[in-house]
Design an enzyme around this catalytic site. Structure first.
Site, PDB file in Angstrom:
ATOM      1  N   TYR A  64      -7.657  28.884   7.644  1.00  0.00           N
ATOM      2  CA  TYR A  64      -7.080  30.079   7.150  1.00  0.00           C
ATOM      3  C   TYR A  64      -5.590  30.045   6.970  1.00  0.00           C
ATOM      4  O   TYR A  64      -4.728  29.868   7.962  1.00  0.00           O
ATOM      5  CB  TYR A  64      -7.251  31.308   8.245  1.00  0.00           C
ATOM      6  CG  TYR A  64      -8.703  31.801   8.380  1.00  0.00           C
ATOM      7  CD1 TYR A  64      -9.453  31.605   7.442  1.00  0.00           C
ATOM      8  CD2 TYR A  64      -8.731  32.703   9.264  1.00  0.00           C
ATOM      9  CE1 TYR A  64     -10.804  32.000   7.571  1.00  0.00           C
ATOM     10  CE2 TYR A  64     -10.104  33.164   9.492  1.00  0.00           C
ATOM     11  CZ  TYR A  64     -10.990  33.163   8.705  1.00  0.00           C
ATOM     12  OH  TYR A  64     -12.398  33.396   8.600  1.00  0.00           O
ATOM     13  N   LEU A 222     -16.168  45.881   6.207  1.00  0.00           N
ATOM     14  CA  LEU A 222     -15.715  47.219   5.555  1.00  0.00           C
ATOM     15  C   LEU A 222     -15.659  47.177   4.089  1.00  0.00           C
ATOM     16  O   LEU A 222     -15.196  47.851   3.163  1.00  0.00           O
ATOM     17  CB  LEU A 222     -14.076  47.234   5.755  1.00  0.00           C
ATOM     18  CG  LEU A 222     -13.873  47.504   7.307  1.00  0.00           C
ATOM     19  CD1 LEU A 222     -12.425  48.001   7.702  1.00  0.00           C
ATOM     20  CD2 LEU A 222     -14.736  48.446   8.028  1.00  0.00           C
ATOM     21  N   PRO A 227     -21.468  52.107  -4.252  1.00  0.00           N
ATOM     22  CA  PRO A 227     -20.519  53.450  -4.108  1.00  0.00           C
ATOM     23  C   PRO A 227     -21.480  54.468  -3.821  1.00  0.00           C
ATOM     24  O   PRO A 227     -21.133  55.567  -3.071  1.00  0.00           O
ATOM     25  CB  PRO A 227     -20.365  53.375  -5.877  1.00  0.00           C
ATOM     26  CG  PRO A 227     -20.076  52.265  -6.176  1.00  0.00           C
ATOM     27  CD  PRO A 227     -21.294  51.375  -5.639  1.00  0.00           C
TER      28      PRO A 227
END
Length: 291
Positions: A64, A222, A227
């Site tokens: 990272y 998340l 949709p």
């Protein structure tokens, strides 16, 4: 919300207690998860605030940045409080062009473990997630053998899996004790997506983790790629007076006692909201509405 703690390595001599939710550090890096953050001081302050609010589980990796989140954790929290759990991972690296490259050969895994130890200022890594996309099952077994050897040498306390397939999970279970599994999974990502570059079979692995009493750590929890389903989340969030992100985290915590969410953010406000999501209780009717 009940079950705010989860035991990692419950069937070992050295179990660890993690509080929910944890915190994923990847977002603290620069654009494209590469390079230093725009606000380094802010990142340091956010990590310290997380600890102040009770977070004790942090997810990181030496790729990272690369190396950015490990160094931020060390700068913010070292010497580490006794109950802090830092989970890192091996099996990948970043190219100079910001590409994601495999790094799972035995000698590469050893180098990555040593690199994590150095950057985090640790003598032993509490939890190392092994991830290896592609390659043969034999190569996967070789990687596991390397990590098990490093565990015997005292450089790793617990070994987990990342981006694992069902076949890899079953192989790892036979080879040794699997402390945790970290795969892509969320309210909108519950089924296998063969075209996803991020993860494999989260929905299939969760029941296996439950059966074996292994914590399941969803990343990208998340995600909002469906949709129509997310509209239900939006409607209920407005009714309850909470954010969609908070409701997503609460749904995960209700989904299974073995789930340990690790939402990441660079916002102090969102950090506080994410942590407070553990206090949101959902009724059976609300869970049925969400589906």
């Amino acid at each position: 919300m009940k079950n705010k703690e989860i035991i990692i390595g419950a069937n070992t001599a050295n179990p660890l207690t993690a509080r929910k939710p944890g915190y994923g550090t990847m977002r603290l890096t620069g654009e494209g998860f590469f390079g230093e953050p725009k606000d380094r001081d802010g990142a340091i302050a956010l990590l310290r605030k997380a600890v102040e609010m009770g977070v004790n589980f942090f997810d990181t990796a030496d790729f990272y940045g690369p190396g950015v989140t490990n160094r931020l954790l060390a700068e913010a929290l070292y010497p580490y409080p006794a109950d802090i759990i830092i989970a890192t991972k091996v099996g990948a690296k970043r190219g100079t062009d910001k590409s994601w490259l495999p790094y799972g050969k035995p000698d590469e895994l050893r180098l990555s473990v040593e690199n994590n130890l150095l950057e985090l200022k640790m003598e032993q890594l509490a939890l190392v997630h092994y991830g290896k996309a592609g390659g043969s099952l034999h190569e996967y077994e070789e990687g596991l053998e390397t990590l098990l050897a490093l565990q015997k040498e005292g450089k790793i306390l617990h070994i987990g899996l990342s981006n694992a397939t069902v076949e890899q999970f079953n192989t790892a279970i036979k080879a040794g004790k699997v402390a945790s599994v970290e795969n892509m999974y969320s309210y909108t990502q519950r089924i296998t997506d063969p075209d996803s570059p991020y993860g494999f079979q989260g929905g299939e692995l969760l029941p296996l983790c439950e059966e074996n009493q292994i914590p399941f750590i969803p990343f990208f929890s998340l995600q909002t790629s469906l949709p129509n389903e997310q509209n239900k989340m939006k409607d209920l969030a407005e009714t309850r007076g909470v954010t969609i992100a908070q409701l997503n985290i609460a749904w995960l915590l209700h989904r299974s006692a073995w789930i340990l969410p690790i939402p990441g953010t660079t916002s102090m406000q969102h950090l506080e909201e994410n942590i407070n999501a553990a206090d949101i209780s959902l009724s059976e009717d609300e869970l049925t509405f969400l589906g």
